[in-house]
Design an enzyme around this catalytic site. Structure first.
Site, PDB file in Angstrom:
ATOM      1  N   HIS A   1      33.281  -3.523  13.831  1.00  0.00           N
ATOM      2  CA  HIS A   1      32.857  -4.904  14.054  1.00  0.00           C
ATOM      3  C   HIS A   1      31.348  -5.062  14.226  1.00  0.00           C
ATOM      4  CE1 HIS A   1      32.637  -3.577  18.214  1.00  0.00           C
ATOM      5  NE2 HIS A   1      31.910  -4.650  18.469  1.00  0.00           N
TER       6      HIS A   1
HETATM    7  C1  UD1 Z   1      30.901  -9.202  20.948  1.00  0.00           C
HETATM    8  C2  UD1 Z   1      29.882  -8.428  21.784  1.00  0.00           C
HETATM    9  C3  UD1 Z   1      30.020  -6.936  21.504  1.00  0.00           C
HETATM   10  C4  UD1 Z   1      31.444  -6.452  21.675  1.00  0.00           C
HETATM   11  C5  UD1 Z   1      32.370  -7.321  20.823  1.00  0.00           C
HETATM   12  C6  UD1 Z   1      33.819  -6.914  20.994  1.00  0.00           C
HETATM   13  C7  UD1 Z   1      27.719  -9.542  22.238  1.00  0.00           C
HETATM   14  C8  UD1 Z   1      26.287  -9.540  21.894  1.00  0.00           C
HETATM   15  N1  UD1 Z   1      28.511  -8.792  21.443  1.00  0.00           N
HETATM   16  O1  UD1 Z   1      30.569  -9.064  19.585  1.00  0.00           O
HETATM   17  O2  UD1 Z   1      29.188  -6.228  22.417  1.00  0.00           O
HETATM   18  O3  UD1 Z   1      31.544  -5.105  21.271  1.00  0.00           O
HETATM   19  O4  UD1 Z   1      32.194  -8.692  21.223  1.00  0.00           O
HETATM   20  O5  UD1 Z   1      34.669  -7.744  20.301  1.00  0.00           O
HETATM   21  O6  UD1 Z   1      28.118 -10.196  23.179  1.00  0.00           O
HETATM   22  N2  UD1 Z   1      35.069 -14.972  16.617  1.00  0.00           N
HETATM   23  C9  UD1 Z   1      36.324 -15.516  16.401  1.00  0.00           C
HETATM   24  N3  UD1 Z   1      37.190 -15.588  17.450  1.00  0.00           N
HETATM   25  C10 UD1 Z   1      36.845 -15.136  18.700  1.00  0.00           C
HETATM   26  C11 UD1 Z   1      35.571 -14.587  18.895  1.00  0.00           C
HETATM   27  C12 UD1 Z   1      34.704 -14.496  17.844  1.00  0.00           C
HETATM   28  O7  UD1 Z   1      36.657 -15.926  15.302  1.00  0.00           O
HETATM   29  O8  UD1 Z   1      37.665 -15.245  19.621  1.00  0.00           O
HETATM   30  C13 UD1 Z   1      34.119 -14.890  15.503  1.00  0.00           C
HETATM   31  C14 UD1 Z   1      32.850 -15.692  15.833  1.00  0.00           C
HETATM   32  O9  UD1 Z   1      32.952 -16.983  15.372  1.00  0.00           O
HETATM   33  C15 UD1 Z   1      31.749 -14.897  15.174  1.00  0.00           C
HETATM   34  C16 UD1 Z   1      32.302 -13.500  15.101  1.00  0.00           C
HETATM   35  O10 UD1 Z   1      33.696 -13.552  15.357  1.00  0.00           O
HETATM   36  O11 UD1 Z   1      31.505 -15.347  13.873  1.00  0.00           O
HETATM   37  C17 UD1 Z   1      31.612 -12.590  16.076  1.00  0.00           C
HETATM   38  O12 UD1 Z   1      31.782 -13.029  17.428  1.00  0.00           O
HETATM   39  P1  UD1 Z   1      30.590 -12.875  18.504  1.00  0.00           P
HETATM   40  O13 UD1 Z   1      31.040 -13.433  19.790  1.00  0.00           O
HETATM   41  O14 UD1 Z   1      29.331 -13.379  17.922  1.00  0.00           O
HETATM   42  O15 UD1 Z   1      30.337 -11.346  18.710  1.00  0.00           O
HETATM   43  P2  UD1 Z   1      31.189 -10.034  18.455  1.00  0.00           P
HETATM   44  O16 UD1 Z   1      30.792  -9.474  17.137  1.00  0.00           O
HETATM   45  O17 UD1 Z   1      32.645 -10.259  18.730  1.00  0.00           O
END
Ligand code: UD1
Length: 385
Positions: free
Chosen positions: A225
């Protein structure tokens, strides 16, 4: 005493669960002795909002529903941190806690440490002192700022203590308490062990057209991820090609798909082909017990997750860490752990993949990864004056 815990993303939930249980235990004992109880408030920033990324973990780990959910959702880092700070400030000003407790290195951790410190509230960081040295990693920036601001820094290992000392943090603020993630692992091991691997896959499979041909100790688990692996088209394409044409030729592959990765696979037109590969089972993000069960019996783990590196060490699962550095060196083979750094260079991954298949499980327990860390965390908070 009033304590606010702030969580926001999936890796926070397994860290807060044992801490809340410990407070409940303390409060039960306080009832018998007429000691003052601890008032604990759980704040969820809402960075992870899907049921599979959040609610499922609250249910699996029996975490009480958050007292306050800020509903921040997705966005750029600045949006997530900024919006969290605006909302946290209101909560902290209203509640006036004695302590704000933060966990790990996600955006909620950073937002809460800065906001609390500006309001002169004491900050305690659980999982302090981890350093990858890689400032391109958003989490490293979160760790550096959080540790600089925290009053009480609770570390999972002795290398982290050294990191903090090198940065000039006074000894009086640092306590080595062990790894709180392992409390959760130990508390849930027996329940996970009772699950059935085929059922886990069938129930969570994204494309359910395939027959599940998997036996214990004879499959690979993949999780990816990190932006460094999934946001670059060339890198993600080469990883998908290696997994589809080489890994899946040798072993069935169970790949748990993070929402960020799903978006990127679709964006780069890799998704449709990937779901057709016979020996690859794409599954939705798994709950805690399902993931632990898969880890317990995997022949090999390929991951860029820090938490899984730690769990592989305790379970002994041979692990290829798809990163060039790690903030968790105690999980590496040179320190007795189960993991080897392979980055995202296919030649290196291939070489280590075939070498690692010859390895057997070697469970290892770094100092104080004993399942009793939450108790030590609470003790240190209560002792701090
Ligand atoms: C975050 C954490 C990372 C952790 C990871 C575990 C930070 C900087 N990063 O990264 O340290 O290892 O979580 O999962 O805080 N999204 C969904 N549904 C959700 C959550 C996210 O669809 O419930 C999508 C978001 O819209 C986004 C992408 O997934 O486009 C990434 O989510 P984001 O919260 O930006 O960070 P992670 O990559 O999950």
């Amino acid at each position: 005493m009033k304590i606010i815990s702030v969580v926001g993303a999936r890796p926070n939930f397994m860290k807060v669960a044992p801490f809340i249980s410990e407070i409940n235990r303390y409060n039960l004992e306080s009832l018998k002795t007429n000691r003052e109880q601890i008032k604990h408030i759980l704040v969820h920033t809402g960075q992870h909002y899907d049921d599979l990324m959040s609610k499922k973990f609250f249910d699996d780990l029996e975490i009480p529903e958050a007292d306050i959910n800020l509903g921040i959702g997705s966005g750029s880092h600045s949006e997530q941190v900024g919006n969290s700070m605006i909302e946290l400030e209101k909560v902290f000003e209203k509640e006036k806690p004695d302590w704000v407790i933060i966990y790990g290195d996600v955006n909620a951790t950073l937002a809460a440490s800065v906001t609390a410190k500006k309001l002169h509230i004491k900050v305690c960081h659980i999982e302090a002192g981890l350093r990858s040295g890689d400032l391109k990693m958003p989490e490293e920036i979160n760790r550096l700022v959080t540790d600089r601001l925290s009053d009480l820094l609770l570390t999972p290992d002795l290398l982290s203590v050294e990191n903090l000392k090198k940065e000039g943090i006074p000894d009086s603020s640092i306590r080595f308490v062990g790894n709180i993630m392992i409390d959760t692992l130990e508390n849930n091991r027996a329940k996970s062990d009772r699950l059935d691997i085929k059922q886990i896959i069938k129930f969570n499979m994204i494309s359910n057209l395939k027959e599940v041909t998997i036996s214990k100790n004879d499959y690979a688990v993949i999780t990816l991820h990190r932006p460094s692996n999934v946001d670059d088209k060339e890198i993600l394409t080469s990883l998908v090609s290696f997994i589809s044409t080489e890994v899946s030729e040798v072993l069935p592959v169970i790949w748990t798909i993070h929402p960020r990765t799903e978006k990127q696979l679709k964006l780069f037109n890799l998704w449709e082909k990937l779901i057709q590969v016979t020996n690859i089972f794409l599954v939705n993000p798994l709950g805690y017990h399902d993931m632990l069960k898969l880890n317990m019996h995997a022949k090999i783990m390929l991951t860029d997750s820090g938490g899984l590196q730690e769990e592989c060490t305790v379970l002994g699962t041979p692990c290829l860490t798809m990163r060039w550095n790690t903030e968790r060196p105690v999980t590496l083979r040179e320190y007795g752990g189960a993991s080897v750094l392979v980055g995202n260079n296919i030649d290196r991954i291939r070489k280590e993949f075939f070498n690692t298949l010859k390895e057997s499980r070697k469970p290892e327990r770094p100092a104080l990864w004993d399942g009793k860390t939450a108790g030590r965390c609470l003790e240190e908070i209560l002792k701090y004056c």
